[in-house]
Design a protein around this motif. Structure first.
Motif, PDB file in Angstrom:
ATOM      1  N   ALA A   1      -3.536  -8.618  -4.159  1.00 49.23           N
ATOM      2  CA  ALA A   1      -2.263  -9.270  -3.830  1.00 49.23           C
ATOM      3  C   ALA A   1      -1.283  -8.189  -3.394  1.00 49.23           C
ATOM      4  O   ALA A   1      -0.610  -7.579  -4.223  1.00 49.23           O
ATOM      5  N   PRO A   2      -1.194  -7.916  -2.087  1.00 45.48           N
ATOM      6  CA  PRO A   2      -0.459  -6.736  -1.608  1.00 45.48           C
ATOM      7  C   PRO A   2       1.008  -6.669  -2.010  1.00 45.48           C
ATOM      8  O   PRO A   2       1.533  -5.572  -2.226  1.00 45.48           O
ATOM      9  N   TYR A   3       1.685  -7.799  -2.093  1.00 44.14           N
ATOM     10  CA  TYR A   3       3.114  -7.769  -2.400  1.00 44.14           C
ATOM     11  C   TYR A   3       3.402  -8.443  -3.736  1.00 44.14           C
ATOM     12  O   TYR A   3       4.420  -9.116  -3.904  1.00 44.14           O
ATOM     13  N   LEU A   4       2.534  -8.209  -4.685  1.00 48.04           N
ATOM     14  CA  LEU A   4       2.706  -8.791  -6.018  1.00 48.04           C
ATOM     15  C   LEU A   4       3.839  -8.066  -6.739  1.00 48.04           C
ATOM     16  O   LEU A   4       3.721  -6.894  -7.093  1.00 48.04           O
ATOM     17  N   TYR A   5       4.929  -8.758  -6.955  1.00 46.24           N
ATOM     18  CA  TYR A   5       6.110  -8.159  -7.592  1.00 46.24           C
ATOM     19  C   TYR A   5       5.761  -7.600  -8.960  1.00 46.24           C
ATOM     20  O   TYR A   5       6.169  -6.489  -9.314  1.00 46.24           O
ATOM     21  N   ALA A   6       5.001  -8.367  -9.734  1.00 42.80           N
ATOM     22  CA  ALA A   6       4.685  -7.957 -11.103  1.00 42.80           C
ATOM     23  C   ALA A   6       3.930  -6.638 -11.134  1.00 42.80           C
ATOM     24  O   ALA A   6       4.151  -5.799 -12.018  1.00 42.80           O
ATOM     25  N   ALA A   7       3.026  -6.428 -10.175  1.00 36.07           N
ATOM     26  CA  ALA A   7       2.265  -5.178 -10.133  1.00 36.07           C
ATOM     27  C   ALA A   7       3.168  -4.001  -9.794  1.00 36.07           C
ATOM     28  O   ALA A   7       3.073  -2.923 -10.403  1.00 36.07           O
ATOM     29  N   HIS A   8       4.040  -4.192  -8.816  1.00 32.56           N
ATOM     30  CA  HIS A   8       4.943  -3.112  -8.424  1.00 32.56           C
ATOM     31  C   HIS A   8       5.926  -2.780  -9.540  1.00 32.56           C
ATOM     32  O   HIS A   8       6.213  -1.601  -9.799  1.00 32.56           O
TER      33      HIS A   8
ATOM     34  N   ALA B   1       6.933   1.084  -1.450  1.00 31.19           N
ATOM     35  CA  ALA B   1       6.785  -0.356  -1.667  1.00 31.19           C
ATOM     36  C   ALA B   1       7.619  -1.149  -0.668  1.00 31.19           C
ATOM     37  O   ALA B   1       7.170  -2.167  -0.127  1.00 31.19           O
ATOM     38  N   ALA B   2       8.833  -0.690  -0.430  1.00 28.92           N
ATOM     39  CA  ALA B   2       9.746  -1.433   0.444  1.00 28.92           C
ATOM     40  C   ALA B   2       9.497  -1.180   1.916  1.00 28.92           C
ATOM     41  O   ALA B   2       9.774  -2.056   2.756  1.00 28.92           O
ATOM     42  N   ASP B   3       8.982  -0.013   2.253  1.00 26.09           N
ATOM     43  CA  ASP B   3       8.809   0.380   3.655  1.00 26.09           C
ATOM     44  C   ASP B   3       7.824  -0.544   4.354  1.00 26.09           C
ATOM     45  O   ASP B   3       6.644  -0.603   4.002  1.00 26.09           O
ATOM     46  N   GLY B   4       8.296  -1.260   5.341  1.00 29.55           N
ATOM     47  CA  GLY B   4       7.424  -2.129   6.133  1.00 29.55           C
ATOM     48  C   GLY B   4       7.083  -3.458   5.485  1.00 29.55           C
ATOM     49  O   GLY B   4       6.374  -4.272   6.079  1.00 29.55           O
ATOM     50  N   ALA B   5       7.572  -3.692   4.275  1.00 28.25           N
ATOM     51  CA  ALA B   5       7.283  -4.957   3.601  1.00 28.25           C
ATOM     52  C   ALA B   5       8.028  -6.085   4.309  1.00 28.25           C
ATOM     53  O   ALA B   5       9.174  -5.912   4.739  1.00 28.25           O
ATOM     54  N   PRO B   6       7.420  -7.246   4.452  1.00 25.16           N
ATOM     55  CA  PRO B   6       8.099  -8.352   5.141  1.00 25.16           C
ATOM     56  C   PRO B   6       9.277  -8.876   4.327  1.00 25.16           C
ATOM     57  O   PRO B   6       9.254  -8.856   3.092  1.00 25.16           O
TER      58      PRO B   6
ATOM     59  N   SER C   1      24.412   1.322   0.182  1.00 23.87           N
ATOM     60  CA  SER C   1      24.867   0.102   0.847  1.00 23.87           C
ATOM     61  C   SER C   1      23.767  -0.473   1.728  1.00 23.87           C
ATOM     62  O   SER C   1      23.578  -1.700   1.797  1.00 23.87           O
ATOM     63  N   ARG C   2      23.008   0.396   2.412  1.00 22.41           N
ATOM     64  CA  ARG C   2      21.883  -0.089   3.238  1.00 22.41           C
ATOM     65  C   ARG C   2      20.813  -0.736   2.366  1.00 22.41           C
ATOM     66  O   ARG C   2      20.228  -1.768   2.735  1.00 22.41           O
ATOM     67  N   LEU C   3      20.528  -0.146   1.202  1.00 24.59           N
ATOM     68  CA  LEU C   3      19.539  -0.729   0.299  1.00 24.59           C
ATOM     69  C   LEU C   3      19.981  -2.112  -0.176  1.00 24.59           C
ATOM     70  O   LEU C   3      19.169  -3.050  -0.247  1.00 24.59           O
ATOM     71  N   VAL C   4      21.250  -2.244  -0.492  1.00 22.03           N
ATOM     72  CA  VAL C   4      21.770  -3.531  -0.946  1.00 22.03           C
ATOM     73  C   VAL C   4      21.728  -4.553   0.181  1.00 22.03           C
ATOM     74  O   VAL C   4      21.334  -5.713  -0.022  1.00 22.03           O
ATOM     75  N   ASP C   5      22.104  -4.147   1.386  1.00 23.57           N
ATOM     76  CA  ASP C   5      22.079  -5.067   2.517  1.00 23.57           C
ATOM     77  C   ASP C   5      20.653  -5.549   2.812  1.00 23.57           C
ATOM     78  O   ASP C   5      20.430  -6.731   3.120  1.00 23.57           O
ATOM     79  N   ARG C   6      19.698  -4.635   2.727  1.00 25.30           N
ATOM     80  CA  ARG C   6      18.295  -5.024   2.932  1.00 25.30           C
ATOM     81  C   ARG C   6      17.860  -6.009   1.850  1.00 25.30           C
ATOM     82  O   ARG C   6      17.167  -6.993   2.135  1.00 25.30           O
ATOM     83  N   ALA C   7      18.276  -5.777   0.630  1.00 23.72           N
ATOM     84  CA  ALA C   7      17.909  -6.675  -0.458  1.00 23.72           C
ATOM     85  C   ALA C   7      18.543  -8.056  -0.280  1.00 23.72           C
ATOM     86  O   ALA C   7      17.942  -9.078  -0.631  1.00 23.72           O
TER      87      ALA C   7
ATOM     88  N   ALA D   1      17.496 -13.734   0.909  1.00 19.93           N
ATOM     89  CA  ALA D   1      17.744 -14.898   1.762  1.00 19.93           C
ATOM     90  C   ALA D   1      16.461 -15.426   2.396  1.00 19.93           C
ATOM     91  O   ALA D   1      16.324 -16.630   2.639  1.00 19.93           O
ATOM     92  N   ALA D   2      15.502 -14.533   2.654  1.00 18.05           N
ATOM     93  CA  ALA D   2      14.254 -14.928   3.312  1.00 18.05           C
ATOM     94  C   ALA D   2      13.176 -15.380   2.338  1.00 18.05           C
ATOM     95  O   ALA D   2      12.168 -15.970   2.752  1.00 18.05           O
TER      96      ALA D   2
END
Length: 356
Positions: free
Chosen positions: A209-216, A241-246, A279-285, A290-291
Motif C-alpha cells: 500500500a504505497p501511500y498508507l498513512y499508518a505505515a508512514h 514521503a511527500a515528494d511526488g505523492a498525489p 508556509s509552503r508546507l502548510v499550503d501544500r497540506a 481539500a483533495a
C-alpha cells in the motif's frame, strides 16, 4: 548595619522583578499576534465559539482524533461487553475489501481495548485457534504506546516472543496485508530495531500500500530524534514521503509532523512559524486535505495539524475552518502533547476571536 540589610533587600527585589519580566517576555514571544492583541479576553472567544456550535472544554473527547467509524463503534462496544464476533467480522470484511487504512485504524483501536482487558480476545483465540486477525489484534495489544516526544514505553520482555509469533501468524494469514508490518513498525523503537530492519519493514508495508498513512506515521516515529533517528533523518524521510505523492494521499502531513517534533522544545519565536518554507508546507497540506476523500480515516489528523500551524501563522480564517471540522475530538497532534496546558482550547478560542 541596617543600611546594608536595606541594600541587600532592594537588590533581591530587583533580581526577582527582572526574573518575572523575563518570564513574561518569554511567554509573550511564544504567542501569536492574535494572542498578544487580546490576551486575557477569554470570554469573548468562548461566547463566539458557542455561537459557532463549537464545544466547551468539558465536552472535548480525549480518546480519539475524530469520531470513530460506526463499524468501529459497534465492534468496540461489543468487545467491551465480551463479544468478539463483530470485531472478527469487521476485520475480515476490511481484509476482503483491501481497505488497509481503515483496517490499520481498527486494529489500533481494538489493540488498545485488548491491552486494557483481553478476556474477549482470549475467547476469540480459543474459538478460532491460529486466526490471523486475532493474532494481529494480539500483537497490537502488546505494542508499547507512544508517549509525547516520540518515545514509547518499554515492552514487557517476556511478551516479546509471543508478540513476534502473533505477527508471523498474521502475516501468513493475509500475505498482501500491510497492517502486520505497520504494527511491527509501531513497536520498532521499543524493540530497538536497527535502521536496516526498519527500512526493510517499511519497504514491505509500502509495497502492499504505497501511500498508507499508518505505515508512514509509524516509520516516522522511529526516525525522529526521540525515537532512533535524528532531526535530519526524520526530515529526509518526511520529505521523501511527500515528494511526488498525489494530492489527497495526505503525505503532506509528515513534513509538518517532523518540523513540529524537531521544534517541540526549542520554538519560542513566532517568526519561526512564518518562514517561506513552512508556509509552503502548510499550503501544500491545505491542498492535500481539500483533495482527500472526505471519508479518509486519517484526514482529521491532518486537519488538526493544519489548525495548529495556521493558528501559529495568524491565518485565523483558514484555521477556523479546520477547527470547525475537527472540534469535539482532541487526541491528536499537537494537542495531546499539551493536554494539561489546554492548548487546544486556547488556540481555538484565539482563532475564533481573530477570525473575520
Amino acid at each position: 548595619m541596617s543600611r546594608v540589610i536595606l541594600v541587600v533587600l532592594i537588590g533581591i527585589c530587583v533580581y526577582f522583578w527582572f526574573r518575572s519580566r523575563r518570564g513574561a517576555d518569554r511567554m509573550l514571544s511564544s504567542m501569536t499576534g492574535g494572542d498578544r492583541a487580546v490576551a486575557g479576553d477569554a470570554t469573548q472567544g468562548s461566547e463566539r465559539s458557542a455561537e459557532l456550535g463549537l464545544l466547551p472544554a468539558e465536552k472535548q473527547d480525549t480518546r480519539y482524533a475524530a469520531a470513530p467509524d460506526p463499524a468501529d463503534e459497534v465492534a468496540l462496544a461489543a468487545v467491551r461487553a465480551g463479544d468478539w464476533g463483530p470485531a472478527a467480522d469487521l476485520l475480515a470484511a476490511q481484509a476482503a475489501a483491501k481497505d488497509w487504512e481503515r483496517r490499520a485504524l481498527s486494529v489500533e483501536l481494538l489493540g488498545r481495548e485488548a491491552a486494557a482487558g483481553a478476556a474477549w480476545l482470549d475467547a476469540w483465540e480459543a474459538a478460532r485457534p491460529g486466526d490471523g486477525d486475532a493474532a494481529l489484534v494480539r500483537s497490537a495489544a502488546a505494542t508499547p504506546v507512544e508517549r509525547p516526544g516520540g518515545a514509547a514505553g518499554a515492552p514487557d520482555g517476556a511478551a516479546r516472543p509471543a508478540r513476534a509469533a502473533a505477527l508471523e501468524t498474521a502475516k501468513r494469514a493475509h500475505t498482501q496485508d500491510p497492517v502486520p508490518y505497520v504494527v511491527e513498525l509501531a513497536g520498532a523503537v521499543a524493540a530497538d530495531l536497527s535502521h536496516a530492519e526498519v527500512s526493510a519493514l517499511f519497504k514491505e508495508a509500502v509495497a502492499r500500500a504505497p501511500y498508507l498513512y499508518a505505515a508512514h506515521e509509524a516509520a516516522l516515529r522511529y526516525w525522529l530524534a526521540g525515537g532512533k533517528g535524528s532531526p535530519a533523518l526524520a526530515e529526509e524521510f518526511a520529505a521523501d514521503a511527500a515528494d511526488g505523492a498525489p494530492l489527497g494521499s495526505l503525505m503532506s502531513a509528515f513534513p509538518l509532523i517532523a518540523w513540529f517534533e524537531e521544534h517541540l522544545e526549542s520554538t519560542r519565536d513566532p517568526e519561526e512559524y512564518r518562514t517561506d518554507e513552512l508556509s509552503r508546507l502548510v499550503d501544500r497540506a491545505l491542498m492535500d486535505a481539500a483533495a482527500a476523500p472526505a471519508a479518509h480515516p486519517r484526514l482529521p489528523e491532518l486537519r488538526h495539524l493544519l489548525a495548529y500551524f495556521l493558528y501559529k501563522q495568524d491565518r485565523f480564517d483558514a484555521a477556523l475552518e479546520q477547527f470547525r471540522r475537527v472540534d469535539g475530538y482532541v487526541n491528536a497532534l499537537p494537542w495531546r502533547y499539551y493536554a494539561r496546558e489546554g492548548l487546544y482550547m486556547r488556540a481555538r478560542d484565539t482563532t475564533v476571536r481573530n477570525a473575520s
